[in-house]
Write a protein that holds these residues in place. Structure first.
Motif, mmCIF file in Angstrom:
data_model
loop_
_atom_site.group_PDB
_atom_site.id
_atom_site.type_symbol
_atom_site.label_atom_id
_atom_site.label_comp_id
_atom_site.label_asym_id
_atom_site.label_seq_id
_atom_site.Cartn_x
_atom_site.Cartn_y
_atom_site.Cartn_z
ATOM 1 N N THR A 1 111.205 106.137 164.351
ATOM 2 C CA THR A 1 111.676 104.760 164.222
ATOM 3 C C THR A 1 112.188 104.281 165.567
ATOM 4 O O THR A 1 112.953 104.979 166.234
ATOM 5 C CB THR A 1 112.818 104.666 163.182
ATOM 6 O OG1 THR A 1 112.350 105.165 161.927
ATOM 7 C CG2 THR A 1 113.277 103.225 163.008
ATOM 8 N N VAL A 2 111.741 103.102 165.963
ATOM 9 C CA VAL A 2 112.238 102.457 167.182
ATOM 10 C C VAL A 2 113.108 101.285 166.743
ATOM 11 O O VAL A 2 112.695 100.476 165.912
ATOM 12 C CB VAL A 2 111.082 101.956 168.071
ATOM 13 C CG1 VAL A 2 111.619 101.191 169.280
ATOM 14 C CG2 VAL A 2 110.203 103.115 168.512
ATOM 15 N N VAL A 3 114.317 101.231 167.293
ATOM 16 C CA VAL A 3 115.224 100.121 167.019
ATOM 17 C C VAL A 3 115.467 99.405 168.345
ATOM 18 O O VAL A 3 116.063 99.971 169.258
ATOM 19 C CB VAL A 3 116.557 100.608 166.410
ATOM 20 C CG1 VAL A 3 117.504 99.437 166.218
ATOM 21 C CG2 VAL A 3 116.319 101.334 165.092
ATOM 22 N N ALA A 4 114.955 98.186 168.446
ATOM 23 C CA ALA A 4 115.133 97.386 169.656
ATOM 24 C C ALA A 4 116.331 96.464 169.456
ATOM 25 O O ALA A 4 116.399 95.728 168.473
ATOM 26 C CB ALA A 4 113.872 96.576 169.932
ATOM 27 N N VAL A 5 117.274 96.536 170.378
ATOM 28 C CA VAL A 5 118.490 95.733 170.305
ATOM 29 C C VAL A 5 118.498 94.763 171.478
ATOM 30 O O VAL A 5 118.158 95.132 172.605
ATOM 31 C CB VAL A 5 119.745 96.639 170.355
ATOM 32 C CG1 VAL A 5 121.011 95.807 170.256
ATOM 33 C CG2 VAL A 5 119.703 97.690 169.249
ATOM 34 N N LYS A 6 118.886 93.528 171.201
ATOM 35 C CA LYS A 6 118.937 92.510 172.250
ATOM 36 C C LYS A 6 120.260 91.767 172.151
ATOM 37 O O LYS A 6 120.642 91.316 171.077
ATOM 38 C CB LYS A 6 117.780 91.528 172.079
ATOM 39 C CG LYS A 6 117.718 90.457 173.142
ATOM 40 C CD LYS A 6 116.519 89.560 172.917
ATOM 41 C CE LYS A 6 116.433 88.516 174.024
ATOM 42 N NZ LYS A 6 115.309 87.600 173.809
ATOM 43 N N GLY A 7 120.963 91.689 173.286
ATOM 44 C CA GLY A 7 122.225 90.957 173.323
ATOM 45 C C GLY A 7 123.345 91.816 173.874
ATOM 46 O O GLY A 7 123.115 92.732 174.655
ATOM 47 N N GLU A 8 124.560 91.517 173.449
ATOM 48 C CA GLU A 8 125.737 92.250 173.895
ATOM 49 C C GLU A 8 126.334 93.012 172.724
ATOM 50 O O GLU A 8 126.509 92.451 171.643
ATOM 51 C CB GLU A 8 126.771 91.280 174.468
ATOM 52 C CG GLU A 8 126.285 90.568 175.711
ATOM 53 C CD GLU A 8 127.316 89.629 176.304
ATOM 54 O OE1 GLU A 8 128.367 89.392 175.681
ATOM 55 O OE2 GLU A 8 127.064 89.126 177.417
ATOM 56 N N ILE A 9 126.638 94.278 172.951
ATOM 57 C CA ILE A 9 127.242 95.098 171.909
ATOM 58 C C ILE A 9 128.736 95.175 172.193
ATOM 59 O O ILE A 9 129.156 95.777 173.179
ATOM 60 C CB ILE A 9 126.620 96.505 171.855
ATOM 61 C CG1 ILE A 9 125.111 96.418 171.640
ATOM 62 C CG2 ILE A 9 127.278 97.332 170.749
ATOM 63 C CD1 ILE A 9 124.384 97.744 171.698
ATOM 64 N N ASP A 10 129.507 94.514 171.328
ATOM 65 C CA ASP A 10 130.955 94.484 171.510
ATOM 66 C C ASP A 10 131.638 94.654 170.151
ATOM 67 O O ASP A 10 130.983 94.992 169.166
ATOM 68 C CB ASP A 10 131.384 93.191 172.203
ATOM 69 C CG ASP A 10 130.925 91.940 171.462
ATOM 70 O OD1 ASP A 10 130.645 92.012 170.243
ATOM 71 O OD2 ASP A 10 130.838 90.878 172.099
ATOM 72 N N GLY A 11 132.918 94.401 170.109
ATOM 73 C CA GLY A 11 133.683 94.595 168.886
ATOM 74 C C GLY A 11 133.211 93.763 167.717
ATOM 75 O O GLY A 11 133.369 94.154 166.557
ATOM 76 N N SER A 12 132.606 92.615 167.995
ATOM 77 C CA SER A 12 132.136 91.769 166.898
ATOM 78 C C SER A 12 130.722 92.125 166.442
ATOM 79 O O SER A 12 130.382 91.939 165.277
ATOM 80 C CB SER A 12 132.214 90.291 167.286
ATOM 81 O OG SER A 12 131.377 90.020 168.383
ATOM 82 N N SER A 13 129.901 92.656 167.328
ATOM 83 C CA SER A 13 128.512 92.955 166.948
ATOM 84 C C SER A 13 128.286 94.418 166.562
ATOM 85 O O SER A 13 127.370 94.723 165.796
ATOM 86 C CB SER A 13 127.555 92.570 168.072
ATOM 87 O OG SER A 13 127.820 93.315 169.244
ATOM 88 N N ALA A 14 129.095 95.338 167.076
ATOM 89 C CA ALA A 14 128.879 96.768 166.825
ATOM 90 C C ALA A 14 128.915 97.141 165.341
ATOM 91 O O ALA A 14 128.049 97.894 164.881
ATOM 92 C CB ALA A 14 129.885 97.604 167.621
ATOM 93 N N PRO A 15 129.872 96.640 164.546
ATOM 94 C CA PRO A 15 129.889 97.028 163.120
ATOM 95 C C PRO A 15 128.615 96.633 162.372
ATOM 96 O O PRO A 15 128.103 97.410 161.565
ATOM 97 C CB PRO A 15 131.106 96.289 162.556
ATOM 98 C CG PRO A 15 131.998 96.081 163.738
ATOM 99 C CD PRO A 15 131.054 95.839 164.895
ATOM 100 N N GLY A 16 128.092 95.441 162.646
ATOM 101 C CA GLY A 16 126.859 95.007 161.987
ATOM 102 C C GLY A 16 125.664 95.854 162.399
ATOM 103 O O GLY A 16 124.826 96.205 161.560
ATOM 104 N N LEU A 17 125.580 96.187 163.679
ATOM 105 C CA LEU A 17 124.503 97.060 164.157
ATOM 106 C C LEU A 17 124.588 98.424 163.482
ATOM 107 O O LEU A 17 123.593 98.964 163.017
ATOM 108 C CB LEU A 17 124.589 97.246 165.670
ATOM 109 C CG LEU A 17 124.048 96.142 166.549
ATOM 110 C CD1 LEU A 17 124.314 96.462 168.010
ATOM 111 C CD2 LEU A 17 122.574 95.942 166.318
ATOM 112 N N GLN A 18 125.793 98.960 163.470
ATOM 113 C CA GLN A 18 126.021 100.278 162.861
ATOM 114 C C GLN A 18 125.564 100.272 161.405
ATOM 115 O O GLN A 18 124.877 101.189 160.953
ATOM 116 C CB GLN A 18 127.503 100.599 162.955
ATOM 117 C CG GLN A 18 127.906 101.904 162.341
ATOM 118 C CD GLN A 18 129.398 102.123 162.523
ATOM 119 O OE1 GLN A 18 129.908 102.049 163.623
ATOM 120 N NE2 GLN A 18 130.081 102.391 161.432
ATOM 121 N N GLU A 19 125.908 99.226 160.686
ATOM 122 C CA GLU A 19 125.559 99.109 159.265
ATOM 123 C C GLU A 19 124.040 99.087 159.060
ATOM 124 O O GLU A 19 123.528 99.622 158.084
ATOM 125 C CB GLU A 19 126.191 97.827 158.709
ATOM 126 C CG GLU A 19 126.047 97.647 157.231
ATOM 127 C CD GLU A 19 126.766 96.387 156.775
ATOM 128 O OE1 GLU A 19 126.069 95.475 156.263
ATOM 129 O OE2 GLU A 19 127.995 96.286 156.949
#
Length: 114
Positions: free
Chosen positions: A14-32
Protein backbone atom coordinates in the motif's frame (compact mmCIF):
# COMPACT_ATOMS: atom_id res chain seq x y z
CA UNK A 1 -3.31 24.58 5.11
CA UNK A 2 -5.34 21.45 4.52
CA UNK A 3 -3.89 17.97 4.34
CA UNK A 4 -4.64 15.50 1.55
CA UNK A 5 -4.21 11.75 1.62
CA UNK A 6 -4.47 9.17 -1.15
CA UNK A 7 -3.97 5.45 -0.51
CA UNK A 8 -3.63 2.92 -3.30
CA UNK A 9 -2.28 -0.61 -3.81
CA UNK A 10 0.95 -1.11 -5.73
CA UNK A 11 3.01 -4.28 -6.16
CA UNK A 12 1.13 -6.04 -3.35
CA UNK A 13 1.81 -3.19 -0.95
CA UNK A 14 0.00 0.00 0.00
CA UNK A 15 1.25 3.46 -0.93
CA UNK A 16 -0.11 6.39 1.05
CA UNK A 17 0.63 9.76 -0.55
CA UNK A 18 0.33 12.71 1.82
CA UNK A 19 0.22 16.33 0.71
CA UNK A 20 0.33 19.39 2.95
CA UNK A 21 1.56 20.09 6.46
CA UNK A 22 1.45 17.53 9.25
CA UNK A 23 0.83 19.31 12.53
CA UNK A 24 -1.28 19.04 15.66
CA UNK A 25 -4.50 19.62 13.76
CA UNK A 26 -3.87 17.26 10.83
CA UNK A 27 -1.90 14.41 12.47
CA UNK A 28 -4.87 12.80 14.32
CA UNK A 29 -6.95 12.58 11.14
CA UNK A 30 -4.05 11.10 9.17
CA UNK A 31 -3.38 8.60 11.93
CA UNK A 32 -7.04 7.55 11.94
CA UNK A 33 -6.96 6.92 8.18
CA UNK A 34 -3.57 5.16 8.04
CA UNK A 35 -3.73 2.86 11.10
CA UNK A 36 -6.37 0.51 9.58
CA UNK A 37 -4.01 -0.06 6.63
CA UNK A 38 -1.43 -1.62 8.96
CA UNK A 39 -3.13 -4.95 9.53
CA UNK A 40 -1.26 -8.24 9.61
CA UNK A 41 1.96 -8.34 7.57
CA UNK A 42 1.19 -4.98 5.93
CA UNK A 43 3.90 -3.34 3.86
CA UNK A 44 3.24 0.37 3.60
CA UNK A 45 5.07 3.16 1.80
CA UNK A 46 4.36 6.61 3.17
CA UNK A 47 5.06 9.06 0.36
CA UNK A 48 5.92 12.34 2.08
CA UNK A 49 7.41 14.09 -0.95
CA UNK A 50 4.57 16.66 -0.91
CA UNK A 51 4.80 17.32 2.84
CA UNK A 52 6.44 20.68 3.47
CA UNK A 53 6.28 20.72 7.27
CA UNK A 54 6.01 18.21 10.11
CA UNK A 55 5.59 19.16 13.75
CA UNK A 56 6.28 16.99 16.79
CA UNK A 57 2.68 15.76 16.47
CA UNK A 58 3.61 14.38 13.05
CA UNK A 59 6.66 12.63 14.50
CA UNK A 60 4.48 11.08 17.23
CA UNK A 61 2.05 9.89 14.57
CA UNK A 62 4.91 8.26 12.63
CA UNK A 63 6.10 6.51 15.78
CA UNK A 64 2.60 5.19 16.43
CA UNK A 65 2.39 3.92 12.83
CA UNK A 66 5.74 2.19 13.28
CA UNK A 67 4.59 0.52 16.51
CA UNK A 68 1.30 -0.60 14.92
CA UNK A 69 3.12 -2.10 11.93
CA UNK A 70 5.74 -3.81 14.12
CA UNK A 71 3.08 -5.33 16.37
CA UNK A 72 1.37 -6.83 13.30
CA UNK A 73 4.56 -8.08 11.63
CA UNK A 74 4.49 -5.27 9.06
CA UNK A 75 6.84 -2.55 7.87
CA UNK A 76 6.61 1.13 7.01
CA UNK A 77 8.98 2.83 4.59
CA UNK A 78 9.17 6.61 4.18
CA UNK A 79 9.70 8.08 0.73
CA UNK A 80 10.61 11.57 -0.40
CA UNK A 81 11.34 13.24 2.93
CA UNK A 82 12.11 16.94 2.68
CA UNK A 83 15.65 17.66 3.86
CA UNK A 84 14.51 19.64 6.92
CA UNK A 85 12.14 16.86 8.03
CA UNK A 86 14.79 14.21 7.43
CA UNK A 87 17.34 16.21 9.46
CA UNK A 88 14.90 16.56 12.36
CA UNK A 89 14.11 12.84 12.26
CA UNK A 90 17.80 11.98 12.20
CA UNK A 91 18.68 14.24 15.16
CA UNK A 92 15.77 12.91 17.23
CA UNK A 93 16.53 9.26 16.40
CA UNK A 94 13.28 8.65 14.52
CA UNK A 95 15.00 7.53 11.31
CA UNK A 96 16.21 4.31 12.94
CA UNK A 97 12.62 3.02 13.02
CA UNK A 98 12.00 3.31 9.28
CA UNK A 99 13.39 2.34 5.94
CA UNK A 100 13.95 5.65 4.15
CA UNK A 101 14.03 6.11 0.38
CA UNK A 102 14.26 9.00 -2.05
CA UNK A 103 11.28 7.79 -4.11
CA UNK A 104 8.24 5.53 -3.88
CA UNK A 105 9.83 3.10 -6.36
CA UNK A 106 12.96 2.83 -4.21
CA UNK A 107 10.83 2.33 -1.07
CA UNK A 108 8.87 -0.47 -2.75
CA UNK A 109 12.13 -2.21 -3.66
CA UNK A 110 13.40 -1.91 -0.07
CA UNK A 111 10.19 -3.45 1.32
CA UNK A 112 10.22 -6.26 -1.29
CA UNK A 113 13.67 -7.28 -0.10
CA UNK A 114 12.34 -7.46 3.45
Amino acid sequence: MSIELEAFPRDGMTVVAVKGEIDGSSAPGLQEKILPLLENDALLVLDLSAVSYMSSAGLRMLLLLYRQAASHNGQVALAGLAEAIRDTMEVTGFLKFFSVANSVDEALQILKKG
